[in-house]
Design an enzyme around this catalytic site. Structure first.
Site, PDB file in Angstrom:
ATOM      1  N   TYR A  28      22.212 -59.029  13.646  1.00 53.07           N
ATOM      2  CA  TYR A  28      23.431 -58.219  13.752  1.00 53.07           C
ATOM      3  C   TYR A  28      23.094 -56.727  13.645  1.00 53.07           C
ATOM      4  O   TYR A  28      23.529 -55.906  14.448  1.00 53.07           O
ATOM      5  CB  TYR A  28      24.419 -58.628  12.656  1.00 53.07           C
ATOM      6  CG  TYR A  28      25.572 -57.660  12.492  1.00 53.07           C
ATOM      7  CD1 TYR A  28      26.450 -57.413  13.537  1.00 53.07           C
ATOM      8  CD2 TYR A  28      25.757 -56.958  11.294  1.00 53.07           C
ATOM      9  CE1 TYR A  28      27.488 -56.495  13.399  1.00 53.07           C
ATOM     10  CE2 TYR A  28      26.798 -56.050  11.149  1.00 53.07           C
ATOM     11  CZ  TYR A  28      27.653 -55.821  12.212  1.00 53.07           C
ATOM     12  OH  TYR A  28      28.669 -54.904  12.081  1.00 53.07           O
ATOM     13  N   SER A 110      33.744 -47.538   8.182  1.00 56.49           N
ATOM     14  CA  SER A 110      34.302 -48.193   9.372  1.00 56.49           C
ATOM     15  C   SER A 110      35.612 -48.905   9.059  1.00 56.49           C
ATOM     16  O   SER A 110      35.798 -49.426   7.954  1.00 56.49           O
ATOM     17  CB  SER A 110      33.278 -49.207   9.899  1.00 56.49           C
ATOM     18  OG  SER A 110      33.867 -50.060  10.853  1.00 56.49           O
ATOM     19  N   GLN A 131      36.478 -43.980   9.950  1.00 52.60           N
ATOM     20  CA  GLN A 131      36.321 -44.298  11.380  1.00 52.60           C
ATOM     21  C   GLN A 131      37.389 -45.289  11.794  1.00 52.60           C
ATOM     22  O   GLN A 131      37.539 -46.352  11.197  1.00 52.60           O
ATOM     23  CB  GLN A 131      34.923 -44.863  11.636  1.00 52.60           C
ATOM     24  CG  GLN A 131      34.682 -45.278  13.080  1.00 52.60           C
ATOM     25  CD  GLN A 131      35.002 -46.730  13.339  1.00 52.60           C
ATOM     26  OE1 GLN A 131      34.810 -47.575  12.472  1.00 52.60           O
ATOM     27  NE2 GLN A 131      35.505 -47.035  14.536  1.00 52.60           N
ATOM     28  N   TYR A 133      38.989 -47.862  14.465  1.00 52.94           N
ATOM     29  CA  TYR A 133      39.120 -48.685  15.664  1.00 52.94           C
ATOM     30  C   TYR A 133      40.616 -48.791  15.865  1.00 52.94           C
ATOM     31  O   TYR A 133      41.323 -49.275  14.981  1.00 52.94           O
ATOM     32  CB  TYR A 133      38.467 -50.046  15.475  1.00 52.94           C
ATOM     33  CG  TYR A 133      36.984 -50.027  15.764  1.00 52.94           C
ATOM     34  CD1 TYR A 133      36.480 -49.386  16.885  1.00 52.94           C
ATOM     35  CD2 TYR A 133      36.089 -50.660  14.914  1.00 52.94           C
ATOM     36  CE1 TYR A 133      35.120 -49.368  17.151  1.00 52.94           C
ATOM     37  CE2 TYR A 133      34.726 -50.652  15.174  1.00 52.94           C
ATOM     38  CZ  TYR A 133      34.251 -50.005  16.302  1.00 52.94           C
ATOM     39  OH  TYR A 133      32.908 -49.985  16.560  1.00 52.94           O
ATOM     40  N   THR A 159      36.697 -43.862  17.474  1.00 52.70           N
ATOM     41  CA  THR A 159      35.584 -44.366  18.284  1.00 52.70           C
ATOM     42  C   THR A 159      36.117 -44.804  19.646  1.00 52.70           C
ATOM     43  O   THR A 159      37.026 -45.639  19.718  1.00 52.70           O
ATOM     44  CB  THR A 159      34.882 -45.531  17.560  1.00 52.70           C
ATOM     45  OG1 THR A 159      34.355 -45.031  16.332  1.00 52.70           O
ATOM     46  CG2 THR A 159      33.749 -46.109  18.393  1.00 52.70           C
ATOM     47  N   LYS A 254      34.319 -40.103  18.805  1.00 53.07           N
ATOM     48  CA  LYS A 254      32.942 -40.617  18.752  1.00 53.07           C
ATOM     49  C   LYS A 254      32.658 -41.531  19.937  1.00 53.07           C
ATOM     50  O   LYS A 254      33.455 -42.421  20.243  1.00 53.07           O
ATOM     51  CB  LYS A 254      32.769 -41.420  17.456  1.00 53.07           C
ATOM     52  CG  LYS A 254      31.440 -42.158  17.313  1.00 53.07           C
ATOM     53  CD  LYS A 254      31.319 -42.775  15.925  1.00 53.07           C
ATOM     54  CE  LYS A 254      29.976 -43.430  15.682  1.00 53.07           C
ATOM     55  NZ  LYS A 254      29.837 -44.752  16.263  1.00 53.07           N
ATOM     56  N   HIS A 278      26.275 -45.427  20.873  1.00 52.46           N
ATOM     57  CA  HIS A 278      26.454 -46.540  19.929  1.00 52.46           C
ATOM     58  C   HIS A 278      25.115 -47.271  19.743  1.00 52.46           C
ATOM     59  O   HIS A 278      25.057 -48.490  19.586  1.00 52.46           O
ATOM     60  CB  HIS A 278      27.521 -47.505  20.474  1.00 52.46           C
ATOM     61  CG  HIS A 278      28.411 -48.105  19.433  1.00 52.46           C
ATOM     62  ND1 HIS A 278      29.723 -47.738  19.270  1.00 52.46           N
ATOM     63  CD2 HIS A 278      28.204 -49.080  18.508  1.00 52.46           C
ATOM     64  CE1 HIS A 278      30.275 -48.463  18.299  1.00 52.46           C
ATOM     65  NE2 HIS A 278      29.362 -49.275  17.816  1.00 52.46           N
ATOM     66  N   ARG A 281      24.404 -50.404  21.781  1.00 48.81           N
ATOM     67  CA  ARG A 281      25.065 -51.681  21.471  1.00 48.81           C
ATOM     68  C   ARG A 281      26.237 -52.005  22.388  1.00 48.81           C
ATOM     69  O   ARG A 281      26.772 -53.109  22.339  1.00 48.81           O
ATOM     70  CB  ARG A 281      25.553 -51.663  20.014  1.00 48.81           C
ATOM     71  CG  ARG A 281      24.411 -51.721  19.025  1.00 48.81           C
ATOM     72  CD  ARG A 281      24.860 -51.373  17.636  1.00 48.81           C
ATOM     73  NE  ARG A 281      25.623 -52.404  16.955  1.00 48.81           N
ATOM     74  CZ  ARG A 281      25.103 -53.442  16.325  1.00 48.81           C
ATOM     75  NH1 ARG A 281      23.803 -53.624  16.336  1.00 48.81           N
ATOM     76  NH2 ARG A 281      25.875 -54.301  15.685  1.00 48.81           N
TER      77      ARG A 281
END
Ligand SMILES: Cc1cc2nc3c(=O)[nH]c(=O)nc-3n(C[C@H](O)[C@H](O)[C@H](O)COP(=O)(O)O)c2cc1C
Length: 378
Positions: A28, A110, A131, A133, A159, A254, A278, A281
């Site tokens: 991961y 996050s 951060q 999402y 992001t 970001k 990223h 990723r």
């Protein structure tokens, strides 16, 4: 133990971390998407940047202090947000936030971390970045902003390079699910990593705690279909306008790689642009982050934050030479934590500081920003 002798480089921390983290968790942390060409491109493009050393410049005492978004930092470095950080190493968010505050550098939490803004915010010494999402539901959206601001986070990071889940083939092969389910195969891997196993047993299996308030466990077998993805939307420019209108603190976007986006972001009222792929990723045909920095620098006067594949102080200097104001590291801080526990992040900061000072001495300059325009691409 002399840490500088045993672990003088990020590579040493990485090697030890790998021996202390179960294989499925390592996959991961360490994987990228596709054939991982973007990941390799980041490294190759950084290595291609050279500087002409300077001679007979007398003694150099370097000055790494940097001001970003109104805060002064002892070095131009911070900790990038990682989802499920506490799966990588037990209690990672708390340990990293505490280490960052002690060092006076920013820590990014996050949305899909294993700790909440309420727990982490007070540990960040006022330098926490939350951060986001982007939640689809406007009420959840407003609630998250309220929670982040109320917990002391000064800066919001939107992001934008995860419009959809990426396929991370190594991660899929490893058997990792969200939330993680310990099958006999995974348990056998855990049994070989006693420090991780004991820490995790003490704290309980990590999950995305910030989202507890909004949803129950989806129980999905697919590691890319977790609750974080179910809650989030793929944001557009109107979404950014909404955020700007509802977030009073600093706002950073970001995951920017295209210089053409910079003027529009500036118009939208963002406070800084975070140039990142990223760490390879998300999209395996993305350019190396370092390759696009000069064009983005030329396109905007906004502060630029940089990440993706930084492996030492020299890479930080390369990024600043190419136009970055500040550099974030994600995986290296987790290698440091897994390798050395709570003392790891401070050791990594020490490595980066020494490395920057040594290279500035070779180049005959006091401040990293004195290197602007001095790198040559080979
Ligand atoms: C395991 C892992 C999880 C990540 N999770 C997030 C995330 O939740 N939000 C985000 O904006 N970026 C996330 N990132 C990207 C990092 O913030 C950062 O852009 C990247 O790791 C920097 O590259 P580096 O790890 O080579 O330093 C993640 C990266 C990794 C390796």
């Amino acid at each position: 133990m002399d840490r500088n002798a045993r672990y003088p480089a990020i590579a040493d921390l990485r090697a030890r971390a790998r021996r202390r983290i179960p294989h499925f968790v390592w996959e991961y942390l360490d994987s990228a998407t596709g054939s991982e060409a973007t990941l390799r491109r980041n490294r190759a493009a950084l290595d291609r940047l050279t500087f002409l050393p300077s001679i007979l410049h007398g003694e150099i005492v370097s000055d790494l202090t940097t001001t970003l978004l109104g805060d002064s930092h002892p070095l131009p470095v911070g900790i990038a947000p990682l989802g499920m950080s506490g799966l990588i190493w037990p209690d990672a968010e708390r340990l990293l936030a505490t280490a960052a505050a002690r060092a006076g550098i920013p820590y990014g939490l996050s949305t899909v971390a294993t700790q909440t803004p309420e727990v982490i915010g007070p540990l960040t010494g006022g330098r926490g970045w939350f951060q986001l999402y982007p939640p689809r539901d406007p009420e959840i959206r407003a609630d998250m902003l309220r929670r982040a601001a109320g917990s002391g986070f000064s800066t919001l990071i939107l992001t934008v390079d995860v419009p959809v889940a990426s396929r991370r083939e190594r991660q899929l092969r490893s058997g990792l699910t969200q939330p993680p389910r310990l099958t006999p195969r995974l348990l056998a891997q855990v049994a070989q990593r006693p420090a991780w196993a004991l820490g995790t047993a003490r704290l309980g299996m990590p999950h995305m705690r910030t989202l507890d308030a909004y949803s129950s466990d989806t129980g999905s077998k697919d590691s890319t279909a977790h609750v974080g993805y179910l809650l989030r939307t793929s944001p557009d420019w109107d979404y950014l306008d909404w955020l700007r209108a509802h977030w009073a603190g600093k706002l950073v976007v970001k995951g920017v790689l295209n210089a053409d986006d910079a003027p529009r972001l500036e118009q939208a009222g963002v406070d800084a642009i975070w140039v990142s792929n990223h760490a390879g990723r998300q999209f395996d045909a993305a350019p190396a982050s370092i390759e696009v920095l000069p064009a983005i620098r030329a396109a905007t006067g906004l502060p630029l934050i940089f990440d993706s594949g930084v492996e030492g102080g020299l890479d930080i200097l390369r990024a600043i030479a190419q136009g970055a104001d500040f550099v974030m590291l994600g995986r290296p801080f987790h290698y440091a934590l897994a390798a050395l526990g709570a003392d790891g992040p401070a050791h990594l900061i020490d490595i980066l500081s020494r490395d920057m000072a040594a290279n500035l001495g070779q180049l005959g300059v006091v401040r990293p920003t004195d290197l602007r325009g001095r790198a040559t691409r080979h």
